[in-house]
Design a protein around this motif. Structure first.
Motif, PDB file in Angstrom:
ATOM      1  N   GLU A 125     150.663 118.959 -26.593  1.00 26.49           N
ATOM      2  CA  GLU A 125     150.003 119.946 -25.736  1.00 26.49           C
ATOM      3  C   GLU A 125     148.727 120.393 -26.429  1.00 26.49           C
ATOM      4  O   GLU A 125     148.672 120.538 -27.638  1.00 26.49           O
ATOM      5  CB  GLU A 125     150.910 121.134 -25.429  1.00 26.49           C
ATOM      6  CG  GLU A 125     151.329 121.964 -26.609  1.00 26.49           C
ATOM      7  CD  GLU A 125     152.259 123.101 -26.217  1.00 26.49           C
ATOM      8  OE1 GLU A 125     151.849 123.967 -25.422  1.00 26.49           O
ATOM      9  OE2 GLU A 125     153.394 123.107 -26.705  1.00 26.49           O
ATOM     10  N   ALA A 177     148.943 115.176 -12.110  1.00 22.12           N
ATOM     11  CA  ALA A 177     150.232 114.906 -12.737  1.00 22.12           C
ATOM     12  C   ALA A 177     150.423 113.403 -12.649  1.00 22.12           C
ATOM     13  O   ALA A 177     150.673 112.869 -11.580  1.00 22.12           O
ATOM     14  CB  ALA A 177     151.351 115.644 -12.018  1.00 22.12           C
ATOM     15  N   PRO A 198     155.266 117.937 -10.018  1.00 20.57           N
ATOM     16  CA  PRO A 198     155.496 119.200 -10.737  1.00 20.57           C
ATOM     17  C   PRO A 198     154.309 120.143 -10.543  1.00 20.57           C
ATOM     18  O   PRO A 198     153.167 119.698 -10.478  1.00 20.57           O
ATOM     19  CB  PRO A 198     155.626 118.765 -12.198  1.00 20.57           C
ATOM     20  CG  PRO A 198     154.948 117.447 -12.275  1.00 20.57           C
ATOM     21  CD  PRO A 198     155.089 116.820 -10.925  1.00 20.57           C
ATOM     22  N   PRO A 207     153.492 123.371 -12.447  1.00 18.89           N
ATOM     23  CA  PRO A 207     153.671 124.466 -13.404  1.00 18.89           C
ATOM     24  C   PRO A 207     152.617 125.552 -13.230  1.00 18.89           C
ATOM     25  O   PRO A 207     151.521 125.289 -12.749  1.00 18.89           O
ATOM     26  CB  PRO A 207     153.535 123.790 -14.764  1.00 18.89           C
ATOM     27  CG  PRO A 207     152.738 122.569 -14.497  1.00 18.89           C
ATOM     28  CD  PRO A 207     153.067 122.141 -13.097  1.00 18.89           C
ATOM     29  N   THR A 232     146.050 120.274 -21.539  1.00 17.74           N
ATOM     30  CA  THR A 232     146.783 119.064 -21.172  1.00 17.74           C
ATOM     31  C   THR A 232     148.119 119.037 -21.897  1.00 17.74           C
ATOM     32  O   THR A 232     148.189 119.348 -23.081  1.00 17.74           O
ATOM     33  CB  THR A 232     145.986 117.804 -21.540  1.00 17.74           C
ATOM     34  OG1 THR A 232     144.739 117.834 -20.848  1.00 17.74           O
ATOM     35  CG2 THR A 232     146.737 116.538 -21.157  1.00 17.74           C
ATOM     36  N   VAL A 233     149.151 118.643 -21.176  1.00 13.51           N
ATOM     37  CA  VAL A 233     150.490 118.500 -21.733  1.00 13.51           C
ATOM     38  C   VAL A 233     150.976 117.089 -21.432  1.00 13.51           C
ATOM     39  O   VAL A 233     150.797 116.588 -20.323  1.00 13.51           O
ATOM     40  CB  VAL A 233     151.470 119.518 -21.126  1.00 13.51           C
ATOM     41  CG1 VAL A 233     152.888 119.275 -21.598  1.00 13.51           C
ATOM     42  CG2 VAL A 233     151.039 120.939 -21.439  1.00 13.51           C
ATOM     43  N   PHE A 274     146.059 121.132 -16.833  1.00 13.43           N
ATOM     44  CA  PHE A 274     145.952 122.494 -16.324  1.00 13.43           C
ATOM     45  C   PHE A 274     144.482 122.876 -16.260  1.00 13.43           C
ATOM     46  O   PHE A 274     143.714 122.525 -17.157  1.00 13.43           O
ATOM     47  CB  PHE A 274     146.606 123.476 -17.311  1.00 13.43           C
ATOM     48  CG  PHE A 274     148.100 123.407 -17.399  1.00 13.43           C
ATOM     49  CD1 PHE A 274     148.866 124.403 -16.843  1.00 13.43           C
ATOM     50  CD2 PHE A 274     148.726 122.377 -18.067  1.00 13.43           C
ATOM     51  CE1 PHE A 274     150.247 124.387 -16.950  1.00 13.43           C
ATOM     52  CE2 PHE A 274     150.111 122.340 -18.184  1.00 13.43           C
ATOM     53  CZ  PHE A 274     150.867 123.354 -17.617  1.00 13.43           C
ATOM     54  N   LEU A 329     150.221 116.266 -17.580  1.00 13.98           N
ATOM     55  CA  LEU A 329     149.842 117.369 -16.705  1.00 13.98           C
ATOM     56  C   LEU A 329     148.559 117.987 -17.223  1.00 13.98           C
ATOM     57  O   LEU A 329     148.478 118.371 -18.392  1.00 13.98           O
ATOM     58  CB  LEU A 329     150.932 118.431 -16.664  1.00 13.98           C
ATOM     59  CG  LEU A 329     152.291 117.935 -16.143  1.00 13.98           C
ATOM     60  CD1 LEU A 329     153.354 118.961 -16.445  1.00 13.98           C
ATOM     61  CD2 LEU A 329     152.210 117.671 -14.673  1.00 13.98           C
ATOM     62  N   CYS A 380     163.458 116.287 -20.291  1.00 15.59           N
ATOM     63  CA  CYS A 380     162.052 116.285 -20.711  1.00 15.59           C
ATOM     64  C   CYS A 380     161.889 116.899 -22.098  1.00 15.59           C
ATOM     65  O   CYS A 380     162.565 117.875 -22.435  1.00 15.59           O
ATOM     66  CB  CYS A 380     161.197 117.068 -19.726  1.00 15.59           C
ATOM     67  SG  CYS A 380     161.094 116.315 -18.098  1.00 15.59           S
ATOM     68  N   ILE A 401     146.901 122.928 -11.022  1.00 15.99           N
ATOM     69  CA  ILE A 401     147.162 121.734 -11.806  1.00 15.99           C
ATOM     70  C   ILE A 401     146.370 120.602 -11.151  1.00 15.99           C
ATOM     71  O   ILE A 401     146.612 120.257 -10.000  1.00 15.99           O
ATOM     72  CB  ILE A 401     148.662 121.397 -11.834  1.00 15.99           C
ATOM     73  CG1 ILE A 401     149.475 122.595 -12.292  1.00 15.99           C
ATOM     74  CG2 ILE A 401     148.924 120.192 -12.709  1.00 15.99           C
ATOM     75  CD1 ILE A 401     149.034 123.217 -13.566  1.00 15.99           C
ATOM     76  N   ALA A 422     155.176 123.470 -18.497  1.00 16.69           N
ATOM     77  CA  ALA A 422     155.357 122.154 -17.879  1.00 16.69           C
ATOM     78  C   ALA A 422     156.837 121.807 -17.764  1.00 16.69           C
ATOM     79  O   ALA A 422     157.304 121.361 -16.711  1.00 16.69           O
ATOM     80  CB  ALA A 422     154.613 121.103 -18.690  1.00 16.69           C
ATOM     81  N   MET A 448     159.528 121.114 -14.243  1.00 12.40           N
ATOM     82  CA  MET A 448     160.023 119.770 -13.959  1.00 12.40           C
ATOM     83  C   MET A 448     161.279 119.706 -13.088  1.00 12.40           C
ATOM     84  O   MET A 448     161.418 118.769 -12.298  1.00 12.40           O
ATOM     85  CB  MET A 448     160.235 118.994 -15.258  1.00 12.40           C
ATOM     86  CG  MET A 448     158.935 118.710 -16.012  1.00 12.40           C
ATOM     87  SD  MET A 448     157.594 118.028 -14.997  1.00 12.40           S
ATOM     88  CE  MET A 448     158.251 116.413 -14.632  1.00 12.40           C
TER      89      MET A 448
END
Length: 111
Positions: A74, A8, A36, A38, A53-54, A108, A106, A69, A5, A85, A89
């Protein structure tokens, strides 16, 4: 194949009168104590997407815990990045001095 990742980021958001998150407020962003982390979903690895991307909307509690959350967006869709994601969390922890609703972005990437 390990996934990393890259970033964040947390951006602050104000609360609207209806309770829905509003546009970013004029307050400092929260800071991570434990960011975080993930894992890249198997579907994304098999799909060979390379990156994604989230954006989540989360509550930072006055204890620094992250709760409530939901997925805002996404990309690319259909690879379970948002679910990955959200799953990560509960292990995240922010500085407890700035509780409130935040957007968490986030990114990735597979290396």
């Amino acid at each position: 194949m390990p996934a990393v990742i890259l970033a964040a980021l947390i951006l602050s958001t104000a609360q609207s009168p209806t309770g829905a998150p509003a546009m970013p407020a004029e307050r400092p962003a929260a800071r991570w104590i434990a960011a975080p982390r993930p894992e890249m979903p198997v579907a994304a690895l098999r799909g060979n997407i390379g990156s994604g991307t989230v954006v989540l909307n989360c509550e930072i509690l006055d204890t620094g815990e992250v709760a409530g959350c939901s997925i805002v967006s996404e990309a690319p869709a259909g690879y379970r990045l948002g679910r990955a994601a959200i799953t990560a969390m509960p292990a995240a922890h922010a500085e407890p001095d700035r509780p409130g609703r935040y957007e968490v972005v986030l990114n990735f990437i597979v290396q």
